[in-house]
Design a protein around this motif. Sequence first.
Motif, PDB file in Angstrom:
ATOM      1  N   GLU A   1       0.844  -1.200   0.000  1.00  0.00           N
ATOM      2  CA  GLU A   1       0.000   0.000   0.000  1.00  0.00           C
ATOM      3  C   GLU A   1       0.876   1.246   0.000  1.00  0.00           C
ATOM      4  O   GLU A   1       1.903   1.298   0.665  1.00  0.00           O
ATOM      5  CB  GLU A   1      -0.911   0.002   1.235  1.00  0.00           C
TER       6      GLU A   1
ATOM      7  N   GLU B   1       4.595  10.809   2.362  1.00  0.00           N
ATOM      8  CA  GLU B   1       4.395   9.492   1.746  1.00  0.00           C
ATOM      9  C   GLU B   1       4.635   8.392   2.775  1.00  0.00           C
ATOM     10  O   GLU B   1       5.583   8.460   3.547  1.00  0.00           O
ATOM     11  CB  GLU B   1       5.364   9.276   0.572  1.00  0.00           C
ATOM     12  N   ASP B   2       3.775   7.397   2.774  1.00  0.00           N
ATOM     13  CA  ASP B   2       3.972   6.208   3.607  1.00  0.00           C
ATOM     14  C   ASP B   2       3.892   4.974   2.706  1.00  0.00           C
ATOM     15  O   ASP B   2       3.099   4.958   1.767  1.00  0.00           O
ATOM     16  CB  ASP B   2       2.857   6.054   4.654  1.00  0.00           C
ATOM     17  N   TYR B   3       4.702   3.979   3.045  1.00  0.00           N
ATOM     18  CA  TYR B   3       4.655   2.712   2.311  1.00  0.00           C
ATOM     19  C   TYR B   3       4.435   1.564   3.280  1.00  0.00           C
ATOM     20  O   TYR B   3       4.867   1.633   4.428  1.00  0.00           O
ATOM     21  CB  TYR B   3       5.988   2.428   1.606  1.00  0.00           C
ATOM     22  N   SER B   4       3.835   0.515   2.790  1.00  0.00           N
ATOM     23  CA  SER B   4       3.777  -0.682   3.627  1.00  0.00           C
ATOM     24  C   SER B   4       3.763  -1.936   2.775  1.00  0.00           C
ATOM     25  O   SER B   4       3.279  -1.936   1.638  1.00  0.00           O
ATOM     26  CB  SER B   4       2.535  -0.656   4.512  1.00  0.00           C
ATOM     27  N   VAL B   5       4.340  -2.981   3.367  1.00  0.00           N
ATOM     28  CA  VAL B   5       4.324  -4.306   2.764  1.00  0.00           C
ATOM     29  C   VAL B   5       3.838  -5.251   3.852  1.00  0.00           C
ATOM     30  O   VAL B   5       4.388  -5.242   4.952  1.00  0.00           O
ATOM     31  CB  VAL B   5       5.743  -4.734   2.333  1.00  0.00           C
ATOM     32  N   GLN B   6       2.809  -6.011   3.580  1.00  0.00           N
ATOM     33  CA  GLN B   6       2.287  -6.900   4.616  1.00  0.00           C
ATOM     34  C   GLN B   6       2.040  -8.294   4.078  1.00  0.00           C
ATOM     35  O   GLN B   6       1.461  -8.448   2.995  1.00  0.00           O
ATOM     36  CB  GLN B   6       0.977  -6.354   5.158  1.00  0.00           C
ATOM     37  N   LYS B   7       2.460  -9.263   4.860  1.00  0.00           N
ATOM     38  CA  LYS B   7       2.153 -10.656   4.555  1.00  0.00           C
ATOM     39  C   LYS B   7       1.647 -11.292   5.843  1.00  0.00           C
ATOM     40  O   LYS B   7       2.255 -11.098   6.903  1.00  0.00           O
ATOM     41  CB  LYS B   7       3.400 -11.404   4.082  1.00  0.00           C
TER      42      LYS B   7
ATOM     43  N   GLU C   1       1.986 -13.392  11.591  1.00  0.00           N
ATOM     44  CA  GLU C   1       2.787 -12.681  10.585  1.00  0.00           C
ATOM     45  C   GLU C   1       4.232 -13.163  10.638  1.00  0.00           C
ATOM     46  O   GLU C   1       5.072 -12.664   9.909  1.00  0.00           O
ATOM     47  CB  GLU C   1       2.751 -11.181  10.867  1.00  0.00           C
ATOM     48  N   ASN C   2       4.479 -14.079  11.551  1.00  0.00           N
ATOM     49  CA  ASN C   2       5.814 -14.644  11.683  1.00  0.00           C
ATOM     50  C   ASN C   2       5.750 -16.049  11.083  1.00  0.00           C
ATOM     51  O   ASN C   2       4.929 -16.868  11.501  1.00  0.00           O
ATOM     52  CB  ASN C   2       6.196 -14.707  13.166  1.00  0.00           C
TER      53      ASN C   2
END
Lengths: 465, 454
Positions: B30, B39-45, B63-64
């Motif tokens: 996102e 600006e902000d960024y994110s990566v999520q799994k 998330e681990n």
Amino acid sequence: MLSATAYERILTAALSTGASYAEVFAEDTRKNTIQLNGRKAASPMTGRDYGASIRVFFGTDSFYAYTSDVTEDGLLELAAKVAALGNGSGRLRPSLPGEAKPAAKTNPIGIYPTAIISAEKVDILRAITDAALAYDARIKTANINYIDLDQDFIIANSDGVFARDRRVYTRLRVNAMAESSARTRVGNVNRDLQMGLERFEQETPRQIGEKAAASAITLLNARPCPTGEMTVVLGEDGGTFVHEACGHALEACRVADGGSIFSGKLGQQVASAKVSVWDDGTIPSAFGSIDIDDEGIRPTRNLLIENGILRNYMVDRLGSLKLGLPPTGCCRKESYRFCPTSRMTNTYIQPGQDTREDIIGSVRHGLYVKSVGGGTAHVNTGGFDFVVDEAYVVEDGRITYPVSGATLSGNTLEVLHNIEMVGRQSGERGPVDLGGSVCGAASGNVPVTSTIPMLKIRKLSIGGR
Amino acid sequence: MLNYIWEKVSYWARELGADDWELYYVDSAETVLELPSGEDYSVQKGAAFRCTRAGKTGTAYTENFNSEALEQMVRSAIDNSQVVEQGVEIYCSSQEYPRVPQGDERIEDIRAVRALHTRVNKEIAKYKVLSQTKGRLVANSSTRSILNSKGLHVSHKGNYAFCHMQVTAERAGKLNTANIYGGGSRLDQIDPEKLVKRGYDKAANYFDAKKVPSGNYRILLPQDTASLIIQGLSVFFSAKLVLNGSPVFAGKLGKRVASEAVSISNDPFDEMGVYCAPFDSKGVPTRLQPLVESGILTGFLHSAATSAGMDVELTSNEERFQYNYPADIYPSNFKLHGGKKDFAELLSELGDGLYVTELSAYFPGHGINPITGDYSIPARGFAIRDGKVGSAIADFSIAGNLYEFLGSISALGNDFEYGLPSSFYKGGPTWYGCYGSPSLIVNNISVSGVSPDG
């Protein structure tokens, strides 16, 4: 969790384009959620939130990124991405102590909820439902939402802060539904604590269930709330008032850009001389207390309004740069997924000298609001509103019949000046209620408490049917 | 990564005696461009795991993804399964999945998103009084995958973008604000010119607002404001709420619950909305769901548990706001269908009444009673006289019951739009779904303002 030298390398990468400040926040959080519909447990869920964020400043420009990849490579990649967003002249070389320093604990925990299996928690929650159902035959059902959360986190920053802390919360929402003559009413108990399961020794499941049920039964007999502008007495469970009416507008992130009605008003009279407002993150075991804030600064006792005079704001590191005021240890965020900013901790109006009898007795026609629900605040215009959970009409200095279905609204500066009486400290409770709720705003849902003594407000707008 | 996780959790599920199991995995990115800057960024799994053992179902997430964390996730799910009284069957797919609109790849192109951000800022700058306006432009791309022990393995990438502004107008040191939203599954659904003008038309005209005498009024709600009420209403279409005792729609299936002009559906294929998908979080194929047809209640939104509880066909409404939230019943794109009248015709039809353009509380638990549907919502807007928009009005609330609200809708505009989902404003409640409406005329709404004599 990574080593100090790994954090130093990550901070160095984040500072590589000349940032004036860099910070890494990493967390490993265990969370349990249980819903009870009647006596049936539905969708209990256990989880582990595991992630990290990086924030950099170039002067007063702030950039933020987060990831659930908490490896050194993952964070170095993220640091490079954030660093590329700015271009500064800083030449900082971060240096951290060999180990993260545990924060001094002011919020001890008795029974850690992560040590207890879901089945035991469900038994406790069923006792709440049973108590509600047994209270009165008109209670048809009760629904419960329970969450416990155990957050273990590390903060490392370019000022040399390398700190670690653990926060444990238990949250409880109970609603009991009463039915009679085709009327349905709901009584709520919302009580979030910075405690483990020892909370149920202090307030037993039976007491909680009966309280929700009693509220629903009272509301069953409630008439529609009168509407329009009138004198309002806010009871001690009306803390949302101080939170919505002035708390949000005193947060530096709102004040700094001239976007709050309190911007530029330090030293000015902004409230009745009877009103003093504090934000205090140091109170042991209060839901809004913190050992360190989310940029590694210790919380403070912060006098915001003194006898009606505006004395200070709630200030985070970025707000400090913009406003030229020292940070007050209130920079907070829900989790690594949220960029931290200035938020409330335990906000309260200092108790005054008026007795309950004198306050109620002084009202010819008005509304006594016993407890309230959630609300909203528009900090740049001063407009605020909140929902009434339980209220009573006051006639000729006496509390009469219960009413329901109202929303209170007003304008901050006008209403703060309209506070005519401030009640004494309750015998059972200190100036701050240890129980609170989460406040949802820019940096997510953070735990807060909001406490008031009994207040008489000359005029508030009441909306309803 | 996904195959590694699936192998690990399947190993532990078998070891620990699970009968069936399901993995829900999300990989998302996102970008958030703040207005005017930042600006902000994110990566999520993340992964959620659900299993059944001895007919009971438990859930956990992580998330681990190290071996110990995955084992712990399976153990927690099995522990949790022991406290429920009934289980939910892991879904066995025998149906075709529908085609949904292809995700707009420009949402993943940071240059395209930045260009749009520049256009929004330029548009705001055209109005000098709006210099305090803030907001954000969000571009999200998420791939979610569902694998289960009954052979299901499906994956879908969904992209959406939205712009939410608090348009702030300044006059003589005083400020007024308007919440403005635009978004959808395509980047070009965000029209900076239209959004900023809409915000200006509201905020800049709220000054010198008058008070409203209390009473019953006919009101006109523009589509963006009406959509907030529709979001509040949507929860009453959850079969779970009916089974938990909410009286709003209990026993009303097949009966009239709204005026004849009203039709409501849940549409997972409408790319004007942000949530388009071929399956829900269990893997059940999505479909268009009529819920109210010409005022008659024709269906509810269901999970596997509620469809079993009501003995009806399983529908695709079991969603998770994210992998770290329990699955619950949510709509995807929930819409009150538009009518034929343009806005001028609605104004003319209203004649005298209130044009309510801002609501400050509009979701269950805040302004709306989540069990009974009673509401009391602070509002702002404009007086309407002889079909013309007049002076600004403020400091009043609208109140009533949402069930009665549905029955009091007398006219619908041809200007359907999706509005701001509460989960899209910072700190808002975390609910899945987006909600849309045309402009509406609603009769006999109770308004609390000042007493009629003063």
